[in-house]
Design an enzyme around this catalytic site. Sequence first.
Site: not given
Length: 405
Positions: A210-213, A277
Site C-alpha cells: 500500500a502507500n500513505h495516501s 495514489a
Amino acid sequence: MSILSDKHILLGVTGSIAAYKAVDLASKLTQAGSQVDVLLTAAAEKFVSALTFQSVTGRKTFTDADLWGGNAHVLHVGLGHSADLMVIAPCTANTLAKLAHGQANDLVSITALAAQCPILVAPAMDVGMYTSVPTQANIRILQERGIAFAGPTEGRMASGLTGLGRMLEPGEVLGASRQVLGRRGPLVGKKVVVTAGGTREPIDPVRFIANHSSGKQGYALAQAAIDAGGQVVLIHTQTGLIPPVGVQQIPVDTVGEMLEAVLAEAAGADVLVMAAAPADFRPKQAAVNKLKKRDGLPQIELEYAPDILETISNMEENRPVVVVGFAAESHSLIQNAAEKLKAKKLDMIAGNDVLAPDAGFAVETNRITLLFADGRQEPLPLMSKTEAAEEIMKRVAALLETTLA
Ligand code: PMT
C-alpha cells in the site's frame, strides 16, 4: 472560501423532537461562515429555546412573536428576499402540508411562501405519518415545484418504533445544503469523476502493498466539485472518510479494480481528476494461502501495474474533456510533474512535495504547483486541502469552458 462562506441561510425549525439536531446544524452552518437566521414555530419553541439558537448563531432568533412586532409587515419578506437558501429542519407533516398548499399562518410558512431562494426540507415524523397518502402527495407536489429534500432516513423514533421518518443527521443536512447552493455553480450538468486514496495490492490473503495516501485530497476535490454543481462519481479505496453528500461512490481496493471503474465511468464524463495514489508495481501473483514465516523469506515477484491515466489518455473515444493528474514527488517536483503532464497527455497536473511535513500524504494542508498543457505554471501557497481542491476545481471549470467554446 467555501460555498457556505458569506451565505445568508434561513433555518426554519418546526415542532419535533428532532429540533435538537437543528441546534447542531445552526452551529455547523455558522462555523462554516454562513449568516444563519433561525425561525421557530410555536411548537418548536416547546422543544428548544430561542436563546439556544441565539447562543450558537450569535444572531437574534425569530419566533411568531416577531410577526406582530415593529417590522412585522416586512420581516418575512425581507428574510425571504435576502436569503441564499431556506432550510426547514426538522420539517413536520403539518408544515409540509402548509408548504404544499401555500398556507401561511406562522413565521416559517409565511417566509417560505415569500422566499425567492431555493428551499431544502428535512422531514421528521412518525413512519405512519410519513408514508401516509396525504404526506406523500404533499411531497410530490413540493418536489415538482423544485423544493429539495434531505431524507428522512430509517431509524429509531421518539415513539420507540423503528421506521422511515427520522431526520438526517446535521452533517448530512449541511451536505445537502451545499448541494442545493451548488446548483448555480460552473459545473452544473457536468459529470466529474474523482479518484481518491491508495490502492492495496495483495501479497497473500492477509498482506498487501500500500502507500500513505489517506484520500483527504481526493475527497476534498469531490466536495469542491459538488459545490460547483457537478454530478460527481467518487472512486475510492478504503479511507474511513465520510464521503460528501451527493456523490456516487464506487469503492475499490486494487489498481486493477480502480482501472475498471475509471474506464466504466470515463464514458460520458466531462472531467477526470486522478488524485488517488494507485500502485505502480504489484505482486505478479497473490498467494492463495497465508505465507508462513517458517517457510522462509518469500520471493515476491513484482510486475508493472496498469497506468490508469495513460490508458485513459490513449483512448480514441470516451476520453473525458478535461483530464487532471497529480504528481507525488520527493525531488525535482516541477521537472517530474512536467514530464508526467506530457507523458500522460494531461490538461493539468498538480505537483505536490510528498516529503514536506505540511504537504502531500495524510496531512490537512497541501502546497501544490499547477502545470498546464499550454506551458503555464502556477505555484499556489500553502493552504488546506479543501482550499486546494476549490482552486483546482476553478481551473477545471475554466479549462472545460475554453475547451468546449
Ligand atoms: O490522499 P492524501 O493523503 O490526501 O494525499 C494526497 C496525495 C499526495 C495522494 C495526492 O495529492 C497525490 O499526489 N496523488 C497522486 C499520487 C500518485 O500516484 O502520484 P504519481 O506521481 O505516482 O502518479 C501521477 C499520476 O498518475 C497521478 O494522478 C496518479 O493518480 C496517476 N497514476 C499513477 C499510477 C497508476 N498506476 N495509474 C495512474 O493513473
